[in-house]
Design a protein around this motif. Sequence first.
Motif, PDB file in Angstrom:
ATOM      1  N   LEU A  10      55.893  32.084  39.814  1.00 43.26           N
ATOM      2  CA  LEU A  10      57.011  32.974  40.129  1.00 43.26           C
ATOM      3  C   LEU A  10      56.531  34.411  40.291  1.00 43.26           C
ATOM      4  CD1 LEU A  10      59.875  31.725  37.791  1.00 43.26           C
ATOM      5  CD2 LEU A  10      59.930  31.830  40.272  1.00 43.26           C
ATOM      6  N   GLY A  14      56.743  36.675  43.840  1.00 43.70           N
ATOM      7  CA  GLY A  14      57.571  37.873  43.944  1.00 43.70           C
ATOM      8  C   GLY A  14      56.968  38.989  44.760  1.00 43.70           C
ATOM      9  N   VAL A  18      54.766  42.622  41.665  1.00 44.32           N
ATOM     10  CA  VAL A  18      55.250  41.971  40.444  1.00 44.32           C
ATOM     11  C   VAL A  18      54.139  41.753  39.423  1.00 44.32           C
ATOM     12  CG1 VAL A  18      56.441  39.961  39.497  1.00 44.32           C
ATOM     13  CG2 VAL A  18      57.207  40.956  41.654  1.00 44.32           C
ATOM     14  N   LEU A  58      61.224  39.943  34.479  1.00 39.91           N
ATOM     15  CA  LEU A  58      60.839  39.397  35.783  1.00 39.91           C
ATOM     16  C   LEU A  58      62.000  39.516  36.770  1.00 39.91           C
ATOM     17  CD1 LEU A  58      58.879  37.880  37.636  1.00 39.91           C
ATOM     18  CD2 LEU A  58      59.683  35.744  36.600  1.00 39.91           C
ATOM     19  N   LEU A  59      63.211  39.261  36.295  1.00 41.29           N
ATOM     20  CA  LEU A  59      64.380  39.416  37.158  1.00 41.29           C
ATOM     21  C   LEU A  59      64.554  40.862  37.617  1.00 41.29           C
ATOM     22  CD1 LEU A  59      67.032  37.112  35.434  1.00 41.29           C
ATOM     23  CD2 LEU A  59      66.161  36.880  37.765  1.00 41.29           C
ATOM     24  N   LEU A  62      61.996  41.333  40.430  1.00 41.38           N
ATOM     25  CA  LEU A  62      62.330  40.590  41.650  1.00 41.38           C
ATOM     26  C   LEU A  62      63.561  41.166  42.333  1.00 41.38           C
ATOM     27  CD1 LEU A  62      61.716  36.892  40.518  1.00 41.38           C
ATOM     28  CD2 LEU A  62      60.195  38.392  41.824  1.00 41.38           C
ATOM     29  N   CYS A 187      69.328  42.171  36.705  1.00 44.35           N
ATOM     30  CA  CYS A 187      69.349  42.180  38.173  1.00 44.35           C
ATOM     31  C   CYS A 187      69.964  43.462  38.725  1.00 44.35           C
ATOM     32  CB  CYS A 187      70.114  40.956  38.676  1.00 44.35           C
ATOM     33  SG  CYS A 187      69.241  39.396  38.420  1.00 44.35           S
ATOM     34  N   GLN A 307      61.607  37.802  48.991  1.00 42.78           N
ATOM     35  CA  GLN A 307      62.403  38.159  47.822  1.00 42.78           C
ATOM     36  C   GLN A 307      63.430  37.076  47.511  1.00 42.78           C
ATOM     37  OE1 GLN A 307      64.664  41.792  48.202  1.00 42.78           O
ATOM     38  NE2 GLN A 307      65.059  41.939  45.998  1.00 42.78           N
ATOM     39  N   ALA A 310      61.700  34.036  45.975  1.00 34.94           N
ATOM     40  CA  ALA A 310      61.302  34.238  44.584  1.00 34.94           C
ATOM     41  C   ALA A 310      62.506  34.130  43.649  1.00 34.94           C
ATOM     42  CB  ALA A 310      60.631  35.596  44.433  1.00 34.94           C
ATOM     43  N   LEU A 311      63.629  34.703  44.043  1.00 36.37           N
ATOM     44  CA  LEU A 311      64.832  34.614  43.216  1.00 36.37           C
ATOM     45  C   LEU A 311      65.338  33.174  43.131  1.00 36.37           C
ATOM     46  CD1 LEU A 311      66.612  37.868  44.397  1.00 36.37           C
ATOM     47  CD2 LEU A 311      65.796  37.404  42.079  1.00 36.37           C
ATOM     48  N   VAL A 314      63.325  31.382  40.592  1.00 36.68           N
ATOM     49  CA  VAL A 314      63.782  31.672  39.232  1.00 36.68           C
ATOM     50  C   VAL A 314      64.975  30.801  38.879  1.00 36.68           C
ATOM     51  CG1 VAL A 314      64.817  33.402  37.727  1.00 36.68           C
ATOM     52  CG2 VAL A 314      62.930  34.033  39.216  1.00 36.68           C
TER      53      VAL A 314
END
Length: 323
Positions: A10, A14, A18, A58-59, A62, A187, A307, A310-311, A314
């Motif tokens: 992940l 990103g 990241v 991480l969120l 991202l 987020c 992007q 990557a989300l 997650v």
Amino acid sequence: MASAEAVAALVEAGGAHVPRLMERLEVRLGELAASHGDVLGEHAGATIAAGGKRLRPLLVFLAAGPEPRDEEGVLRAAIAVELIHSATLVHDDVLDGAALRRGRPTVVAAAGRAMATATGDLLFSRAFAELARSGDPEAIRMLSDASSALAEGELMQRADAWDVAVTRERYLARCDLKTARLFEAACRLGALGGAGFPEELGEFGRRIGLAFQLLDDVLDVSGPAERTGKHRGTDLLDGTVTLPLILAREESVELARLDLRSVRTPAAAEAVCEAIAASGVLDEARAQALAMVADAKTGLPDLADAQRAALELVADGVVDRFA
């Protein structure tokens, strides 16, 4: 996340920013833990080190996208979110008298209530001190709202303790406050310092946060302990009514009559977990979480392909963790 390897994938997905920001996050968290003396620093550092896979920061990264408008602000936001998360874990363990957290002794078990409370308070205060350095009142408001929701959710959980008549609606409202709002804030904070879409990305975070909590509650029933880092049925022993029990009481006469206060030992909790699983409701609970994840992915805004991918990874990782 299902594994350290999955999280590494992940991070790589990103974008180049990241991994760099994740490394800086770890360095800064270590510095913060060590900056308040040996005793508090030891317990704060142990709490941060045991904080899992850093899903919430991480969120933040991202959601900010590959070229954050304010990289330093995004980093501070990620640090603050992880510190809030760590603080709530310490305080939860104090309230629950928990011996283990992810297979390790908790601060309250190792050092007592006073030290654990001080450690949690330190982590909370450092979170807002870190975010205040950005000079952005909107960011502080976002994190303050999420922190207030956490406290409100904890109060709701305490008010509902041992009450098997808790409804699905009230349970979901509690999960929203205790878990989903911090995912939402992560987020939103990332979007604030990045490419925008705070409303849409905030809703994405809120939905996967709610799914995360539902699946975590399923895992408390299904176990095993070596996977969860705690005894199976810990929620039952704490008097916490979760979705699996709510659904199972609709299917089982025996569970409908259950007095939760009678569940006093790990063996008794294990037996109730077996009865819940035998009722067949765990698949229904998982299905509800899967639907939330699907809605989260569908609701993503018009983002760059990398992007968005990557989300979505997650979101899928929230499910894979419990597969």
